[in-house]
Design a protein around this motif. Sequence first.
Motif, mmCIF file in Angstrom:
data_model
loop_
_atom_site.group_PDB
_atom_site.id
_atom_site.type_symbol
_atom_site.label_atom_id
_atom_site.label_comp_id
_atom_site.label_asym_id
_atom_site.label_seq_id
_atom_site.Cartn_x
_atom_site.Cartn_y
_atom_site.Cartn_z
ATOM 1 N N GLU A 10 -10.273 -5.414 -16.359
ATOM 2 C CA GLU A 10 -9.976 -4.008 -16.602
ATOM 3 C C GLU A 10 -9.413 -3.409 -15.322
ATOM 4 O OE1 GLU A 10 -13.357 -1.843 -18.019
ATOM 5 O OE2 GLU A 10 -14.635 -2.519 -16.409
ATOM 6 N N TYR A 11 -8.618 -2.374 -15.486
ATOM 7 C CA TYR A 11 -7.806 -1.840 -14.396
ATOM 8 C C TYR A 11 -8.094 -0.364 -14.160
ATOM 9 C CZ TYR A 11 -5.379 -6.108 -15.660
ATOM 10 O OH TYR A 11 -5.090 -7.413 -15.942
ATOM 11 N N HIS A 12 -7.853 0.016 -12.913
ATOM 12 C CA HIS A 12 -8.057 1.396 -12.503
ATOM 13 C C HIS A 12 -7.134 1.667 -11.309
ATOM 14 C CE1 HIS A 12 -10.231 5.141 -12.085
ATOM 15 N NE2 HIS A 12 -10.525 4.881 -10.830
ATOM 16 N N VAL A 13 -6.673 2.899 -11.181
ATOM 17 C CA VAL A 13 -5.840 3.281 -10.039
ATOM 18 C C VAL A 13 -6.742 3.627 -8.870
ATOM 19 C CG1 VAL A 13 -4.226 5.015 -9.175
ATOM 20 C CG2 VAL A 13 -3.926 4.080 -11.445
ATOM 21 N N SER A 14 -6.440 3.064 -7.708
ATOM 22 C CA SER A 14 -7.318 3.239 -6.555
ATOM 23 C C SER A 14 -6.958 4.427 -5.666
ATOM 24 C CB SER A 14 -7.331 1.957 -5.719
ATOM 25 O OG SER A 14 -6.013 1.567 -5.393
ATOM 26 N N TYR A 15 -5.768 5.001 -5.832
ATOM 27 C CA TYR A 15 -5.361 6.114 -4.968
ATOM 28 C C TYR A 15 -4.927 7.316 -5.788
ATOM 29 C CZ TYR A 15 -5.316 2.631 -1.282
ATOM 30 O OH TYR A 15 -5.680 1.652 -0.406
ATOM 31 N N THR A 16 -5.339 8.484 -5.340
ATOM 32 C CA THR A 16 -4.959 9.722 -6.012
ATOM 33 C C THR A 16 -3.970 10.539 -5.190
ATOM 34 O OG1 THR A 16 -6.866 10.833 -5.026
ATOM 35 C CG2 THR A 16 -7.161 9.902 -7.228
ATOM 36 N N HIS A 17 -3.838 10.215 -3.899
ATOM 37 C CA HIS A 17 -2.975 10.976 -2.992
ATOM 38 C C HIS A 17 -2.171 10.039 -2.101
ATOM 39 C CE1 HIS A 17 -6.016 13.936 -4.140
ATOM 40 N NE2 HIS A 17 -5.139 14.858 -3.797
ATOM 41 N N LEU A 18 -1.132 10.585 -1.512
ATOM 42 C CA LEU A 18 -0.342 9.863 -0.513
ATOM 43 C C LEU A 18 -0.416 10.612 0.804
ATOM 44 C CD1 LEU A 18 3.036 9.018 -2.295
ATOM 45 C CD2 LEU A 18 1.215 7.445 -1.701
ATOM 46 N N SER A 19 -0.522 9.858 1.876
ATOM 47 C CA SER A 19 -0.389 10.413 3.212
ATOM 48 C C SER A 19 0.830 9.734 3.820
ATOM 49 C CB SER A 19 -1.638 10.128 4.041
ATOM 50 O OG SER A 19 -1.453 10.598 5.358
ATOM 51 N N ILE A 20 1.900 10.499 3.957
ATOM 52 C CA ILE A 20 3.182 9.924 4.374
ATOM 53 C C ILE A 20 3.484 10.316 5.812
ATOM 54 C CG2 ILE A 20 5.650 9.813 3.870
ATOM 55 C CD1 ILE A 20 4.943 10.657 0.989
ATOM 56 N N ASN A 21 3.751 9.300 6.622
ATOM 57 C CA ASN A 21 4.119 9.519 8.010
ATOM 58 C C ASN A 21 5.343 8.662 8.311
ATOM 59 O OD1 ASN A 21 4.126 10.258 10.682
ATOM 60 N ND2 ASN A 21 2.678 8.660 11.275
ATOM 61 N N VAL A 22 6.510 9.173 7.938
ATOM 62 C CA VAL A 22 7.749 8.427 8.178
ATOM 63 C C VAL A 22 8.762 9.324 8.877
ATOM 64 C CG1 VAL A 22 7.463 6.844 6.225
ATOM 65 C CG2 VAL A 22 8.699 8.961 5.896
ATOM 66 N N TYR A 23 9.542 8.703 9.705
ATOM 67 C CA TYR A 23 10.660 9.370 10.356
ATOM 68 C C TYR A 23 11.888 8.574 9.943
ATOM 69 C CZ TYR A 23 13.600 11.364 13.996
ATOM 70 O OH TYR A 23 14.607 12.027 14.670
ATOM 71 N N ILE A 24 12.762 9.217 9.160
ATOM 72 C CA ILE A 24 13.888 8.493 8.589
ATOM 73 C C ILE A 24 15.102 9.405 8.551
ATOM 74 C CG2 ILE A 24 13.188 9.102 6.240
ATOM 75 C CD1 ILE A 24 14.192 6.351 5.348
ATOM 76 N N SER A 25 16.256 8.823 8.828
ATOM 77 C CA SER A 25 17.477 9.615 8.750
ATOM 78 C C SER A 25 17.798 9.887 7.282
ATOM 79 C CB SER A 25 18.644 8.864 9.402
ATOM 80 O OG SER A 25 19.024 7.758 8.597
ATOM 81 N N LEU A 26 18.547 10.926 7.028
ATOM 82 C CA LEU A 26 18.936 11.245 5.658
ATOM 83 C C LEU A 26 19.811 10.140 5.070
ATOM 84 C CD1 LEU A 26 19.545 15.082 5.897
ATOM 85 C CD2 LEU A 26 17.612 13.874 4.878
ATOM 86 N N LYS A 27 20.601 9.490 5.902
ATOM 87 C CA LYS A 27 21.424 8.369 5.436
ATOM 88 C C LYS A 27 20.529 7.234 4.941
ATOM 89 C CE LYS A 27 24.802 5.001 6.945
ATOM 90 N NZ LYS A 27 25.256 4.239 8.076
#
Length: 171
Positions: free
Chosen positions: A81-98
């Motif tokens: 049986e399956y379950h989702v382990s995450y409800t939120h994201l913590s994003i720490n990225v530095y990326i160019s728009l390109k």
Amino acid sequence: MVRRAKLVNDAVDLVPVLQLFSTETYRRVYETLLNEWKTLSELRELYGEGVEEALRILKNAGMLEVKWRMPSEPTGKPEKEYHVSYTHLSINVYISLKDLNTILNAIFMAEDEESEVVGRITEQISRGRISVQHISRETGMDSLFIRAIAKKSLRLNLKGQLVEMAKEDEI
């Protein structure tokens, strides 16, 4: 419901998360598994076909928990049986728009185009070129694009700077 946040430090790790919300079936599977544990057969009853792919995407994103459900009758077989382990994201990225555009192009690429690109990548892998840099040099594709496609495709695995063929294991 326990609130847990998935840490994203590489923009390519957003690919399966965004892919998860690309179809109604994927969204419904995610929302169902967010609130309760379900077996594959229960999910198929609710949403029909496409459930396995949603589970593979969740697994690829590192967001799927699995445990065994014991049968109610003694002669029955245990089921995963399956379950989702995450409800939120913590994003720490530095990326160019390109570069962000490159990743978004990979995410929203048409299936036939994606299949052609994956075919070109698998051809390079069969020749022994598994490094993203080697594949990029041989195909002329951007290395970030290759990493994003490898993260999106269920036929490929991305391990650091190496691309491998995915094993056909069960969910």
